[in-house]
Design a protein around this motif. Sequence first.
Motif, PDB file in Angstrom:
ATOM      1  N   SER A   1       1.024  -1.143  -0.136  1.00  0.00           N
ATOM      2  CA  SER A   1       0.055   0.007   0.001  1.00  0.00           C
ATOM      3  C   SER A   1       0.782   1.231   0.043  1.00  0.00           C
ATOM      4  O   SER A   1       2.049   1.247   0.474  1.00  0.00           O
ATOM      5  CB  SER A   1      -0.910   0.111   1.299  1.00  0.00           C
ATOM      6  N   GLN A   2       0.124   2.168  -0.705  1.00  0.00           N
ATOM      7  CA  GLN A   2       1.077   3.510  -0.787  1.00  0.00           C
ATOM      8  C   GLN A   2       0.302   4.667  -0.447  1.00  0.00           C
ATOM      9  O   GLN A   2      -0.925   4.881  -0.833  1.00  0.00           O
ATOM     10  CB  GLN A   2       1.602   3.563  -2.172  1.00  0.00           C
ATOM     11  N   TRP A   3       0.932   5.174   0.626  1.00  0.00           N
ATOM     12  CA  TRP A   3       0.390   6.545   1.194  1.00  0.00           C
ATOM     13  C   TRP A   3       1.075   7.634   0.630  1.00  0.00           C
ATOM     14  O   TRP A   3       2.093   7.393  -0.093  1.00  0.00           O
ATOM     15  CB  TRP A   3       0.314   6.550   2.665  1.00  0.00           C
ATOM     16  N   SER A   4       0.664   8.979   1.073  1.00  0.00           N
ATOM     17  CA  SER A   4       1.334  10.108   0.457  1.00  0.00           C
ATOM     18  C   SER A   4       2.890  10.510   0.940  1.00  0.00           C
ATOM     19  O   SER A   4       3.527  10.786   0.224  1.00  0.00           O
ATOM     20  CB  SER A   4       0.696  11.285   0.558  1.00  0.00           C
ATOM     21  N   ASP A   5       2.996   9.814   2.130  1.00  0.00           N
ATOM     22  CA  ASP A   5       4.411   9.893   2.774  1.00  0.00           C
ATOM     23  C   ASP A   5       5.228   8.543   2.768  1.00  0.00           C
ATOM     24  O   ASP A   5       6.521   8.753   3.164  1.00  0.00           O
ATOM     25  CB  ASP A   5       4.114  10.577   4.266  1.00  0.00           C
ATOM     26  N   ARG A   6       4.592   7.455   2.588  1.00  0.00           N
ATOM     27  CA  ARG A   6       5.210   6.008   2.562  1.00  0.00           C
ATOM     28  C   ARG A   6       4.566   5.093   1.849  1.00  0.00           C
ATOM     29  O   ARG A   6       3.389   5.091   1.647  1.00  0.00           O
ATOM     30  CB  ARG A   6       5.389   5.782   4.034  1.00  0.00           C
ATOM     31  N   LYS A   7       5.384   4.246   1.669  1.00  0.00           N
ATOM     32  CA  LYS A   7       4.881   2.614   1.295  1.00  0.00           C
ATOM     33  C   LYS A   7       5.119   1.559   2.244  1.00  0.00           C
ATOM     34  O   LYS A   7       6.026   1.595   3.130  1.00  0.00           O
ATOM     35  CB  LYS A   7       5.592   2.313   0.038  1.00  0.00           C
ATOM     36  N   LYS A   8       4.295   0.628   2.236  1.00  0.00           N
ATOM     37  CA  LYS A   8       4.391  -0.295   3.333  1.00  0.00           C
ATOM     38  C   LYS A   8       3.750  -1.575   2.652  1.00  0.00           C
ATOM     39  O   LYS A   8       2.774  -1.534   2.161  1.00  0.00           O
ATOM     40  CB  LYS A   8       3.531  -0.111   4.496  1.00  0.00           C
ATOM     41  N   ILE A   9       4.263  -2.735   2.933  1.00  0.00           N
ATOM     42  CA  ILE A   9       3.896  -3.862   2.455  1.00  0.00           C
ATOM     43  C   ILE A   9       3.096  -4.530   3.403  1.00  0.00           C
ATOM     44  O   ILE A   9       3.383  -4.661   4.686  1.00  0.00           O
ATOM     45  CB  ILE A   9       5.249  -5.061   2.225  1.00  0.00           C
TER      46      ILE A   9
END
Length: 134
Positions: A1-9
């Motif tokens: 998932s990607q947010w405006s400030d980071r990516k996370k699996i």
Amino acid sequence: SQWSDRKKIVDKILFPGYVFCRLDTLNRLPALSVPGVLGIVGFAEVPTPIPDIEMERVALTIQSGLAVIPWPHISTGDWILVEKGPLAGVEGILVRVKGAHRIVVSFNLLQRSVSAEVDREWIRPIKNIKSATL
């Protein structure tokens, strides 16, 4: 998932609301008594098994080690065969997402699919589309 400030699996459920099992269609009560099970997939209240080839294709896709994500069901598209890499032997539909090639592998009965990124060098089109089955 990607947010405006980071990516996370993050882990996602590929087929929410479904549990896969083999059962005796004449003795469905054990499956129906599992907490959360509402019914068995079928037509006109007759259980309909998912073809083994569809189960095998999705299992190979999941076990490939590639990033596999839920995908909207697709009933038309270009059929491909993966000839190389961890999905060698898997057939599915070719799609492009943000410039990347992906194979979509489907459970037609459930109208659910998964997709995985594939290298263009690994795949070839299947010429006789009518002989290919998902």
